[in-house]
Design an enzyme around this catalytic site. Structure first.
Site, PDB file in Angstrom:
ATOM      1  N   SER A 156      -7.152  -6.329  10.405  1.00 50.68           N
ATOM      2  CA  SER A 156      -8.576  -6.580  10.680  1.00 50.68           C
ATOM      3  C   SER A 156      -9.223  -7.405   9.580  1.00 50.68           C
ATOM      4  O   SER A 156     -10.343  -7.875   9.712  1.00 50.68           O
ATOM      5  CB  SER A 156      -9.324  -5.236  10.776  1.00 50.68           C
ATOM      6  OG  SER A 156      -9.188  -4.533   9.538  1.00 50.68           O
ATOM      7  N   CYS A 187       5.809  11.684  -8.076  1.00 53.59           N
ATOM      8  CA  CYS A 187       5.530  12.854  -8.909  1.00 53.59           C
ATOM      9  C   CYS A 187       4.470  12.509  -9.965  1.00 53.59           C
ATOM     10  O   CYS A 187       4.635  11.580 -10.761  1.00 53.59           O
ATOM     11  CB  CYS A 187       6.815  13.306  -9.615  1.00 53.59           C
ATOM     12  SG  CYS A 187       6.550  14.737 -10.674  1.00 53.59           S
ATOM     13  N   HIS A 215       0.813  -1.213   0.000  1.00 51.39           N
ATOM     14  CA  HIS A 215       0.000   0.000   0.000  1.00 51.39           C
ATOM     15  C   HIS A 215       0.849   1.266   0.000  1.00 51.39           C
ATOM     16  O   HIS A 215       0.354   2.342   0.339  1.00 51.39           O
ATOM     17  CB  HIS A 215      -0.944   0.007   1.213  1.00 51.39           C
ATOM     18  CG  HIS A 215      -2.051  -1.000   1.074  1.00 51.39           C
ATOM     19  ND1 HIS A 215      -2.820  -1.398   2.139  1.00 51.39           N
ATOM     20  CD2 HIS A 215      -2.507  -1.708   0.010  1.00 51.39           C
ATOM     21  CE1 HIS A 215      -3.715  -2.293   1.727  1.00 51.39           C
ATOM     22  NE2 HIS A 215      -3.535  -2.499   0.441  1.00 51.39           N
TER      23      HIS A 215
HETATM   24  C1  BV8 Z   1      -8.036  -2.512  -5.215  1.00 44.84           C
HETATM   25  C2  BV8 Z   1      -3.646   3.628   2.431  1.00 44.84           C
HETATM   26  C3  BV8 Z   1      -8.260  -3.328  -7.437  1.00 44.84           C
HETATM   27  C4  BV8 Z   1      -2.400   3.842   3.099  1.00 44.84           C
HETATM   28  C5  BV8 Z   1      -5.110   1.781   2.530  1.00 44.84           C
HETATM   29  C6  BV8 Z   1     -15.995  -4.698  -2.004  1.00 44.84           C
HETATM   30  C7  BV8 Z   1     -15.475  -5.964  -1.867  1.00 44.84           C
HETATM   31  C8  BV8 Z   1     -14.108  -6.191  -2.033  1.00 44.84           C
HETATM   32  C9  BV8 Z   1     -13.258  -5.133  -2.313  1.00 44.84           C
HETATM   33  C10 BV8 Z   1     -13.781  -3.892  -2.433  1.00 44.84           C
HETATM   34  C11 BV8 Z   1     -15.145  -3.656  -2.288  1.00 44.84           C
HETATM   35  N1  BV8 Z   1     -15.348  -2.331  -2.451  1.00 44.84           N
HETATM   36  C12 BV8 Z   1     -14.155  -1.725  -2.697  1.00 44.84           C
HETATM   37  C13 BV8 Z   1     -13.228  -2.670  -2.697  1.00 44.84           C
HETATM   38  C14 BV8 Z   1     -11.799  -2.495  -2.917  1.00 44.84           C
HETATM   39  C15 BV8 Z   1     -11.145  -1.787  -1.743  1.00 44.84           C
HETATM   40  C16 BV8 Z   1     -11.566  -2.369  -0.415  1.00 44.84           C
HETATM   41  O1  BV8 Z   1     -11.085  -3.412  -0.002  1.00 44.84           O
HETATM   42  N2  BV8 Z   1     -12.465  -1.669   0.284  1.00 44.84           N
HETATM   43  C17 BV8 Z   1     -12.902  -2.165   1.582  1.00 44.84           C
HETATM   44  C18 BV8 Z   1     -13.172  -0.986   2.502  1.00 44.84           C
HETATM   45  C19 BV8 Z   1     -14.133  -3.050   1.374  1.00 44.84           C
HETATM   46  N3  BV8 Z   1      -9.744  -2.035  -1.945  1.00 44.84           N
HETATM   47  C20 BV8 Z   1      -9.048  -1.221  -2.760  1.00 44.84           C
HETATM   48  O2  BV8 Z   1      -9.498  -0.238  -3.290  1.00 44.84           O
HETATM   49  C21 BV8 Z   1      -7.614  -1.654  -3.028  1.00 44.84           C
HETATM   50  N4  BV8 Z   1      -7.403  -1.646  -4.439  1.00 44.84           N
HETATM   51  O3  BV8 Z   1      -8.857  -3.324  -4.823  1.00 44.84           O
HETATM   52  O4  BV8 Z   1      -7.672  -2.368  -6.549  1.00 44.84           O
HETATM   53  C22 BV8 Z   1      -7.279  -4.396  -7.658  1.00 44.84           C
HETATM   54  C23 BV8 Z   1      -7.228  -5.482  -6.765  1.00 44.84           C
HETATM   55  C24 BV8 Z   1      -6.311  -6.493  -7.006  1.00 44.84           C
HETATM   56  C25 BV8 Z   1      -5.451  -6.427  -8.089  1.00 44.84           C
HETATM   57  C26 BV8 Z   1      -5.514  -5.335  -8.945  1.00 44.84           C
HETATM   58  C27 BV8 Z   1      -6.421  -4.318  -8.742  1.00 44.84           C
HETATM   59  C28 BV8 Z   1      -6.635  -0.680  -2.398  1.00 44.84           C
HETATM   60  C29 BV8 Z   1      -6.716  -0.793  -0.893  1.00 44.84           C
HETATM   61  C30 BV8 Z   1      -5.614   0.069  -0.274  1.00 44.84           C
HETATM   62  C31 BV8 Z   1      -6.248   1.168   0.491  1.00 44.84           C
HETATM   63  N5  BV8 Z   1      -5.236   1.889   1.238  1.00 44.84           N
HETATM   64  N6  BV8 Z   1      -4.332   2.585   3.163  1.00 44.84           N
HETATM   65  C32 BV8 Z   1      -2.617   4.483   4.399  1.00 44.84           C
HETATM   66  O5  BV8 Z   1      -3.263   5.532   4.474  1.00 44.84           O
HETATM   67  O6  BV8 Z   1      -2.133   3.888   5.350  1.00 44.84           O
HETATM   68  S1  BV8 Z   1      -5.948   0.627   3.412  1.00 44.84           S
HETATM   69  C33 BV8 Z   1      -5.693   0.814   5.091  1.00 44.84           C
HETATM   70  O7  BV8 Z   1      -6.552  -0.098   5.764  1.00 44.84           O
HETATM   71  C34 BV8 Z   1      -4.317   0.371   5.499  1.00 44.84           C
HETATM   72  O8  BV8 Z   1      -3.338   0.570   4.543  1.00 44.84           O
HETATM   73  C35 BV8 Z   1      -4.469  -1.075   5.786  1.00 44.84           C
HETATM   74  O9  BV8 Z   1      -3.921  -1.785   4.746  1.00 44.84           O
HETATM   75  C36 BV8 Z   1      -5.914  -1.327   5.661  1.00 44.84           C
HETATM   76  C37 BV8 Z   1      -6.399  -2.350   6.646  1.00 44.84           C
HETATM   77  O10 BV8 Z   1      -6.159  -1.851   7.918  1.00 44.84           O
HETATM   78  P1  BV8 Z   1      -5.376  -2.790   8.964  1.00 44.84           P
HETATM   79  O11 BV8 Z   1      -3.937  -2.730   8.652  1.00 44.84           O
HETATM   80  O12 BV8 Z   1      -6.017  -4.148   9.031  1.00 44.84           O
HETATM   81  O13 BV8 Z   1      -5.662  -1.981  10.269  1.00 44.84           O
HETATM   82  P2  BV8 Z   1      -7.002  -1.977  11.107  1.00 44.84           P
HETATM   83  O14 BV8 Z   1      -6.978  -0.798  12.014  1.00 44.84           O
HETATM   84  O15 BV8 Z   1      -8.175  -2.181  10.197  1.00 44.84           O
HETATM   85  O16 BV8 Z   1      -6.877  -3.301  11.985  1.00 44.84           O
HETATM   86  C38 BV8 Z   1      -5.840  -3.384  12.939  1.00 44.84           C
HETATM   87  C39 BV8 Z   1      -5.911  -4.786  13.496  1.00 44.84           C
HETATM   88  O17 BV8 Z   1      -4.823  -4.939  14.398  1.00 44.84           O
HETATM   89  C40 BV8 Z   1      -7.190  -5.049  14.276  1.00 44.84           C
HETATM   90  O18 BV8 Z   1      -7.697  -6.335  13.913  1.00 44.84           O
HETATM   91  C41 BV8 Z   1      -6.729  -5.056  15.741  1.00 44.84           C
HETATM   92  O19 BV8 Z   1      -7.448  -6.005  16.507  1.00 44.84           O
HETATM   93  C42 BV8 Z   1      -5.283  -5.499  15.605  1.00 44.84           C
HETATM   94  N7  BV8 Z   1      -4.407  -4.969  16.654  1.00 44.84           N
HETATM   95  C43 BV8 Z   1      -4.480  -3.764  17.289  1.00 44.84           C
HETATM   96  N8  BV8 Z   1      -3.478  -3.689  18.193  1.00 44.84           N
HETATM   97  C44 BV8 Z   1      -2.779  -4.850  18.116  1.00 44.84           C
HETATM   98  C45 BV8 Z   1      -3.367  -5.663  17.149  1.00 44.84           C
HETATM   99  N9  BV8 Z   1      -2.906  -6.891  16.854  1.00 44.84           N
HETATM  100  C46 BV8 Z   1      -1.832  -7.329  17.541  1.00 44.84           C
HETATM  101  N10 BV8 Z   1      -1.209  -6.601  18.503  1.00 44.84           N
HETATM  102  C47 BV8 Z   1      -1.659  -5.372  18.817  1.00 44.84           C
HETATM  103  N11 BV8 Z   1      -1.032  -4.662  19.766  1.00 44.84           N
END
Ligand code: BV8
Length: 233
Positions: A173, A113, A105
């Protein structure tokens, strides 16, 4: 034994980097549409730059935790048999010593750029429109994969998943695709699957083994177990 590890924001939580979806996480106060989509950047570049400039600046204040360090040690043991894929845009895996690493990501400490398509290491703010070191245009954007944009090195990731004997997901998550679907591919292709997370993720049902607790405890223990198993063979 070939291993693919996927990490998410949870692995950096104990380093003080806020996650996305936990209470007080990054998205609190921001809508994804406003700060993590190309449309949001088009609409209000200053807001998006402020969001990423603040996160880039925060990297000066955080350090890798035992989970990052354990994965770097695992790379020492496994070498080319390990591929670390991170959804995170912080540089804590690099600072812990990991080298075989894919930032699917993007990365905070890089600028991209939109005029010459060049990328360069970047630690300063982007909000004041600095010139691109390559072409001089004031067209630098965060080198981040936003929603609707294509994640990086997907071919390399899918090839590694197809060859993996073991897929381990840490601190994510399971909310965002395609990363959230990797466990299903890994299983389909015969890998054993392990989830190490604070609590069951949205995809926890796909994992053969799921352990819940803080990454700084779970990951070093799991790495020690894997290493001991390898040595005892
Ligand atoms: C794409 C930017 C096409 C960087 C991010 C419907 C169905 C399926 C897919 C889609 C859909 N509608 C739209 C989509 C596609 C979409 C998507 O998935 N949307 C979701 C909302 C449904 N995806 C995209 O658009 C992607 N592109 O699909 O292109 C394609 C696909 C394949 C091949 C070619 C083309 C692009 C997605 C990238 C988006 N950019 N971030 C930034 O700002 O950081 S996503 C963002 O959320 C992060 O980068 C991260 O990757 C993502 C997930 O977050 P997590 O890392 O899981 O963090 P989160 O807070 O959610 O969870 C933390 C976890 O840690 C929790 O479970 C917690 O319990 C745990 N935790 C907390 N503390 C601890 C811990 N665990 C252990 N120890 C601890 N101490």
């Amino acid at each position: 034994m070939k291993v693919v590890v996927l990490t998410g924001a949870g692995i950096s939580a104990e380093s003080g980097v806020s996650t996305f979806r936990d209470a007080g996480g990054l998205w609190e106060g921001h809508s994804v549409a406003d700060v993590a989509t190309p449309e949001g950047f088009e609409r209000d570049p200053a807001l998006v730059h402020a969001f990423y400039d603040a996160r880039r600046a925060q990297l000066e204040l955080v350090t890798p935790n035992p989970a990052h360090l354990a994965l770097a040690e695992l790379e020492e043991t496994l070498g080319d048999d390990l591929l670390l894929v991170t959804q995170n845009v912080d540089d804590l895996h690099e600072r812990a010593g990991s080298r075989r690493l894919v930032h699917m990501h993007g990365q905070l400490r890089s600028a991209w750029c939109t005029s010459c398509d060049g990328r360069c290491p970047w630690t300063a703010p982007l909000a004041d429109g600095p010139p691109c070191p390559g072409c001089g245009a004031a067209s630098l954007r965060p080198d981040i994969v936003w929603f609707g944009e294509v994640p990086r090195q997907m071919d390399r990731i899918e090839a590694a998943l197809a060859a993996a004997d073991l897929f381990v997901s840490i601190g994510t998550s399971g909310a965002v695709y395609p990363a959230a679907g990797f466990v299903q591919l890994a299983r389909l292709w015969g890998a054993h699957t392990v989830e190490l997370n604070l609590e069951p993720s949205q995809g926890t049902v796909w994992f053969r083994d799921a352990r819940h607790g803080p990454a700084s405890m779970l990951v070093p223990a799991w790495v020690a177990e894997l290493t001991a198993r390898r040595l005892s063979r």
